[in-house]
Design a protein around this motif. Sequence first.
Motif, short mmCIF file in Angstrom:
data_model
loop_
_atom_site.label_atom_id
_atom_site.label_comp_id
_atom_site.label_asym_id
_atom_site.label_seq_id
_atom_site.Cartn_x
_atom_site.Cartn_y
_atom_site.Cartn_z
N ASP A 70 0.82 -1.21 0.00
CA ASP A 70 0.00 0.00 0.00
C ASP A 70 0.85 1.26 0.00
N ALA A 71 2.08 1.14 0.51
CA ALA A 71 3.00 2.29 0.53
C ALA A 71 3.87 2.36 -0.72
N GLY A 72 3.60 1.51 -1.70
CA GLY A 72 4.35 1.57 -2.96
C GLY A 72 5.63 0.77 -2.96
N ILE A 73 5.72 -0.25 -2.10
CA ILE A 73 6.89 -1.13 -2.03
C ILE A 73 6.42 -2.56 -2.30
N SER A 74 6.93 -3.17 -3.34
CA SER A 74 6.52 -4.52 -3.71
C SER A 74 7.34 -5.54 -2.94
N VAL A 75 6.67 -6.36 -2.11
CA VAL A 75 7.36 -7.34 -1.28
C VAL A 75 6.97 -8.75 -1.72
N HIS A 76 7.97 -9.59 -1.92
CA HIS A 76 7.74 -10.98 -2.30
C HIS A 76 8.30 -11.88 -1.19
N THR A 77 7.40 -12.43 -0.35
CA THR A 77 7.84 -13.39 0.67
C THR A 77 8.03 -14.75 0.03
N ARG A 78 8.76 -15.60 0.75
CA ARG A 78 9.10 -16.95 0.25
C ARG A 78 9.84 -16.87 -1.09
N HIS A 79 10.62 -15.83 -1.25
CA HIS A 79 11.48 -15.67 -2.42
C HIS A 79 12.90 -15.39 -1.93
N GLU A 80 13.84 -16.17 -2.40
CA GLU A 80 15.22 -16.05 -1.96
C GLU A 80 16.13 -15.63 -3.11
N VAL A 81 16.92 -14.61 -2.87
CA VAL A 81 17.93 -14.21 -3.85
C VAL A 81 19.10 -15.18 -3.71
N VAL A 82 19.39 -15.91 -4.78
CA VAL A 82 20.42 -16.96 -4.72
C VAL A 82 21.71 -16.55 -5.43
N ALA A 83 21.69 -15.46 -6.18
CA ALA A 83 22.91 -15.00 -6.87
C ALA A 83 22.76 -13.51 -7.19
#
Length: 459
Positions: A70-83
């Motif tokens: 709602d504040a304009g920040i897209s959050v993706h849970t259960r997502h891991e940056v691997v590289a």
Amino acid sequence: MKLVVVGGDAAGMSAASQARKRLGPDELEIVAFERGHFTSYSACGIPYWIGGAVKDRDALIARTPQEFHDAGISVHTRHEVVAIDLAAREVVVQDLDGDGERRESYDHLMYATGAVPVTPDWARIDGEGVFGVQTLDDGTAIHAWLDREPQPRTAVVIGGGYVGVEMAEAMVRRGLAVTLLEKSPQPMGTVDPDMGERVGEAIRGLGIEVRTRTHVQGLETTDGRISAVVTPQGTLPADIVVLGLGVRPNTALAVRSGIPIGVTGGLRTDLRMRVVGPHGHLDGIWAAGDCVQTMHRVSGQPVHVPLGTHANKQGRVAGINIGGGYATFPGVIGTGVTKVCELEVARTGLTEKEATAAGFAFVTATVESTSRAGYYPGAGTMVVKLIAEKRTGMLLGAQIVGREEAAKRIDSLAVAVWNSMTVEEMTALDLSYAPPFSPVWDPVLIAARKATDAVHAAG
């Protein structure tokens, strides 16, 4: 421009929020990836939820993914940056629930992966019931284990630091018989041995069995569940084991991606929280929180101090700078506080061991006093210890062990350490007084007077 945030807790989301305050969605797209289920939560509150002092898990969550959306920040849970592809300015992201991968470009990258619990080889067993306490997902798993049938009756907590003593209290409050194991001569290695000994005595008085100088050799399981902890002094039954062996910076992703780390194992940053490599800043790479090393303002040495207070401040500094402002993080002095039932423990600055390692010559002063006027009902005892530089009298560090209303006195001592005050200057501090709150001579002032005498006696 696009900001990619790796890690959705205190540091990462503080940075995202500050950047968003300064740049709107048309100027800066913000995408955050979090490998767990939750964002912006109080990890420090997990033991108190498990122990029942906090009734609702969601009370620990400051902002949900939807609130960030709602504040304009897209959050993706259960997502891991691997590289991280530094040359292409892209990250590789894995969907932990869908097994898919994708690449995400960035102009700014906020590295905020936090810390991971220290887990020795003997703790990696083929069975259930052994837990670290680092994330809200960890806390959820512990809570569920304690609620299952048959309900656990015995707990072994391995490690006598902040997490260990707090989880020992939580287990006691849940009605379990608790044994606390510590390899050092006393628990709470963040304070000096004489103060740690007082902590150990008080913990034993709460009905917790404390075994010091104890090394764990292994864990045993029965029918796929933890059943015992093996030590040289014998085997202890355990329906649940909690690891409180400390944490290390979560920098595996950085190392794999070619981002250098510092001597503490954390990422090196400058005052603005820009990541520093061997040849200067890494363009567009920022870091904050438990994954970074910072400077100790008293010793001048790099340290790793994983606390939510620092993570939030560092994330805020990074976000301000990413958003085009200017802010710096000036370092830490190691202030910390915890409690075990009614016992409170606090510290700031350097311990004797740390002061010696930094090269200081020093004197110490320890006093016992009360939290209120002695005649006022409810006055509790406390011990205050000060460490002062031998020649100048500059306050190098302080520790407090006591009952109710003792520990927060560390804050006035932290201000004194932060501003390089001498113990003699502290004797004239205009601290508040009324019988319900303090003796006419506050314990801090009594300790400062005794430390001043020690400095003068040392010449």
